[in-house]
Design a protein around this motif. Structure first.
Motif, short mmCIF file in Angstrom:
data_model
loop_
_atom_site.label_atom_id
_atom_site.label_comp_id
_atom_site.label_asym_id
_atom_site.label_seq_id
_atom_site.Cartn_x
_atom_site.Cartn_y
_atom_site.Cartn_z
N HIS A 42 -2.25 4.17 6.97
CA HIS A 42 -0.88 4.61 7.24
C HIS A 42 -0.83 5.95 7.96
O HIS A 42 -1.78 6.76 7.90
N ASP A 43 0.26 6.15 8.66
CA ASP A 43 0.55 7.41 9.32
C ASP A 43 1.12 8.38 8.30
O ASP A 43 2.20 8.12 7.74
N PRO A 44 0.44 9.49 8.01
CA PRO A 44 0.94 10.41 6.97
C PRO A 44 2.33 10.96 7.28
O PRO A 44 3.08 11.30 6.35
N THR A 46 4.97 9.44 8.72
CA THR A 46 6.10 8.52 8.61
C THR A 46 5.94 7.48 7.52
O THR A 46 6.91 6.82 7.15
N GLY A 47 4.72 7.28 7.02
CA GLY A 47 4.48 6.23 6.04
C GLY A 47 4.34 4.84 6.65
O GLY A 47 4.14 3.86 5.91
N GLN A 48 4.44 4.73 7.98
CA GLN A 48 4.25 3.43 8.62
C GLN A 48 2.82 2.96 8.39
O GLN A 48 1.85 3.72 8.54
N THR A 49 2.67 1.69 8.06
CA THR A 49 1.41 1.19 7.50
C THR A 49 0.96 -0.12 8.16
O THR A 49 1.78 -0.97 8.50
N ALA A 50 -0.35 -0.24 8.29
CA ALA A 50 -0.97 -1.50 8.68
C ALA A 50 -1.93 -1.94 7.57
O ALA A 50 -2.67 -1.11 7.03
N ILE A 51 -1.91 -3.21 7.24
CA ILE A 51 -2.87 -3.79 6.31
C ILE A 51 -3.83 -4.64 7.13
O ILE A 51 -3.40 -5.52 7.89
N ILE A 52 -5.12 -4.38 6.99
CA ILE A 52 -6.13 -5.03 7.82
C ILE A 52 -7.04 -5.91 6.97
O ILE A 52 -7.61 -5.46 5.97
N GLY A 154 3.95 4.33 13.40
CA GLY A 154 4.62 5.61 13.21
C GLY A 154 4.38 6.50 14.41
O GLY A 154 4.64 6.12 15.55
N GLU A 155 3.83 7.69 14.17
CA GLU A 155 3.52 8.62 15.26
C GLU A 155 2.09 8.45 15.78
O GLU A 155 1.66 9.18 16.68
#
Length: 308
Positions: A42-44, A46-52, A154-155
């Protein structure tokens, strides 16, 4: 000829090494039953996250699925108030079933994989005699990635590199200073992935690995599997480009393609098929969905006899 996607990835990694704000937060979840590592990235800011490379638990003897591994990920995502934007597959795995549909239902996000999943669907669609109802165009996924594609987390920027050889569809995802390389390379003391599945190619795998090893030495590599090499007691799944170039027992600096192909070909002849290859591939080419239920409401996994 300039490898533009690789050049862009190098620049991003250098930038992230210089600025901690451009590095992702990473949590690994190891499933010992399949020796698979799933990642929550995750992007610290924004909290936007990818699960791989998520795992759906599957008991071969009974044919039963369960969600224990995926539920650990869900618990982590919710406890940290993360927002799942992507569910990424580095390839159509042959050793575990994907939990992406379950995670998507629980957490949202788009499901992405490499465009050459279409080739894998075509090959295994025939092996499993999947019939005309099984679409072989990748439409089961939300996005098909090409080499050099990029998208925002996120960013942070995610850069996608096509790294075939283990299968035609293998992709690596570069996020900040981290590379998630799937089944291309393992810990330096264990070596590299096999290349004898339908569509695999040892020479192509060598070139894909050497491409990844052109990234800066400090690049963090996150691996999809670990099997504890002889003499090592702990599982491990993080290394660096520099460590791989110096120490990888199959493909360190100085190893020629000819040497690698000879080694990989001989070694692959000694390997048994993965225990879950038939259920795994059959489900994963469907983006983690079980085959459509038959008239009795039950889904069936086919076991082709003497086909592999």
């Amino acid at each position: 000829m300039t490898d533009q996607p690789l050049t862009v990835a190098k620049a991003q990694i250098d930038e992230a090494r210089a600025d901690k704000a451009k590095r992702p937060s990473i949590a690994g979840f190891f499933d010992e039953a399949t020796n698979t590592v799933s990642y929550v990235v995750h992007d610290p800011a924004t909290g936007q996250t990818a699960i791989i490379d998520s795992v759906l638990d599957y008991e071969a003897a009974s044919g039963r699925t369960s969600n224990g591994s995926a539920d650990r990920i869900i618990e982590y995502v919710r406890a940290n108030e993360l927002k799942v934007a992507w569910l990424l597959e580095t390839h159509a795995h042959a050793d575990h079933l994907s939990a992406a549909p379950y995670l998507q239902e629980q957490l949202g996000g788009k499901l992405g994989i490499g465009r050459d999943i279409i080739r894998v669907q075509d090959v295994f669609g025939k092996i499993f005699n999947a019939g005309s109802d099984f679409e072989r165009d990748g439409s089961q996924f939300d996005r098909l990635f090409d080499d050099g594609d990029s998208f925002a987390l996120g960013e942070l920027e995610v850069i996608v590199l096509h790294v075939p050889g283990h299968t035609p569809a293998d992709m690596a995802f570069i996020i900040g200073d981290a590379a998630f390389v799937g089944d291309t390379i393992f810990m330096p003391d264990f070596g590299t992935a096999r290349a004898d599945f339908p569509g695999g190619d040892a020479g192509q795998l060598y070139r894909s690995i050497r491409r990844l090893l052109e990234l800066p030495d400090e690049t963090r590599l996150f691996l999809c599997h670990d099997y504890k090499a002889p003499g090592r007691d702990e599982y491990a799944w993080e290394t660096t480009v520099g460590q791989q170039r110096e120490e990888n027992v199959h493909v360190k600096d100085g190893t020629t393609e000819e040497e690698f192909v000879a080694m990989r070909t001989d070694r692959d002849k000694t390997l048994a098929m993965p225990k879950l290859i038939l259920p795994s591939v059959q489900v994963n080419i469907r983006a983690g969905h079980l085959p459509e239920p038959e008239e009795n409401g039950v889904s069936y996994i086919k076991i082709p006899v003497n086909a592999l």
